[in-house]
Design an enzyme around this catalytic site. Sequence first.
Site, PDB file in Angstrom:
ATOM      1  N   LYS A  71       0.806  -1.231   0.000  1.00  0.00           N
ATOM      2  CA  LYS A  71       0.000   0.000   0.000  1.00  0.00           C
ATOM      3  C   LYS A  71       0.842   1.286   0.000  1.00  0.00           C
ATOM      4  O   LYS A  71       0.470   2.259  -0.645  1.00  0.00           O
ATOM      5  CB  LYS A  71      -0.935   0.019   1.210  1.00  0.00           C
ATOM      6  CG  LYS A  71      -2.111  -0.914   1.079  1.00  0.00           C
ATOM      7  CD  LYS A  71      -3.052  -0.735   2.248  1.00  0.00           C
ATOM      8  CE  LYS A  71      -4.274  -1.607   2.079  1.00  0.00           C
ATOM      9  NZ  LYS A  71      -5.308  -1.331   3.064  1.00  0.00           N
ATOM     10  N   ASP A 107      -9.997   3.226   2.239  1.00  0.00           N
ATOM     11  CA  ASP A 107     -10.156   2.540   3.533  1.00  0.00           C
ATOM     12  C   ASP A 107     -10.913   3.397   4.553  1.00  0.00           C
ATOM     13  O   ASP A 107     -11.812   2.921   5.248  1.00  0.00           O
ATOM     14  CB  ASP A 107      -8.785   2.185   4.122  1.00  0.00           C
ATOM     15  CG  ASP A 107      -8.145   1.002   3.426  1.00  0.00           C
ATOM     16  OD1 ASP A 107      -8.874   0.192   2.826  1.00  0.00           O
ATOM     17  OD2 ASP A 107      -6.905   0.887   3.485  1.00  0.00           O
TER      18      ASP A 107
END
Length: 288
Positions: A71, A107
């Site tokens: 990420k 997220d």
Amino acid sequence: MEISGKTRVCGVIGDPIEHTLSPVMHNAAFKHLKLDFVFLAFRVKASELGDAICGMRGLGVHGLNVTMPHKDAVVEYLDEVDSTAKFLGSVNTVLNRDGRLLGFNTDGTGALKALRENGASPDGKKVLLLGAGGAAKAIAYALAKEAGELRVLNRSSEKAEELAGLLSRTFGKKVVGGALSSSAVQRSLRDSDVLVNATSVGMDPNAKQSLVSPQWLRPDLCVMDIVYSPVETELLKEAKAAGARVIGGAGMLLYQGAASFEVWTGVSAPVEVMRRALLNKLGSGATG
Ligand code: ATR
């Protein structure tokens, strides 16, 4: 679903990746909306991330989800990242727009949406967040914009303090960070409206663990756990027993996926179809 020469390819990259729940969720959504897309999982080793992103360009892969451990590292290979991903230094969604690779992080907005959709809006409320890792940081960024007050407690207190300092400077809000001790959790919970566990505590195979004693939980509290394996963590079981409103980790997973889906397709995600696919799979023992 019929694969043709026009089918657009999306996927998820990570390592490990065998237990990912993203393909089942996205393929169910593509099928439901009769979109000519397919979603695959690719195991990409850390040392091969650059090659994988080159491959995305070369093959014209349309979209990617990015998971552990890529990420943060993926950012340097992209042409542009949005303001959230830039702040977090972390991307979970990539869109290939005519050869330009754009990065997003869904997220935090996923977590926020999971709260709101379950009647636990954090707007103007006092929120206690446990954890200051990657997921917690994304959630904290989304929450800091909306919450009245945010407290972040983490086992390594300096990470919580650093995150709180950064968020309060960015949003001009009261954000406080500190050490995750049992007494700090108990004290902070007394006047909190919403509790979010964004640590990995309670995750299989340590499903009996919780950072919160049952006697600190109350009916007027909303409790969200980002752990989705088990679907109902010890914390959620105890919160439910105390009469609190509870939101499981599958909710965040679902809504971050729905937001990624919308980035790739430009159409509203069929959330209920995705939820069913996700819960079916979770029920059948998938863990990642
Ligand atoms: P993720 O990407 O899922 O957020 P991470 O960045 O490794 O994963 O973060 C894990 C979080 O769980 C961290 O906040 C971690 O605390 P530290 O920063 O102190 O490591 C927290 N965590 C993991 N195990 C824990 C435990 N046994 N007790 C308390 N916190 C724990």
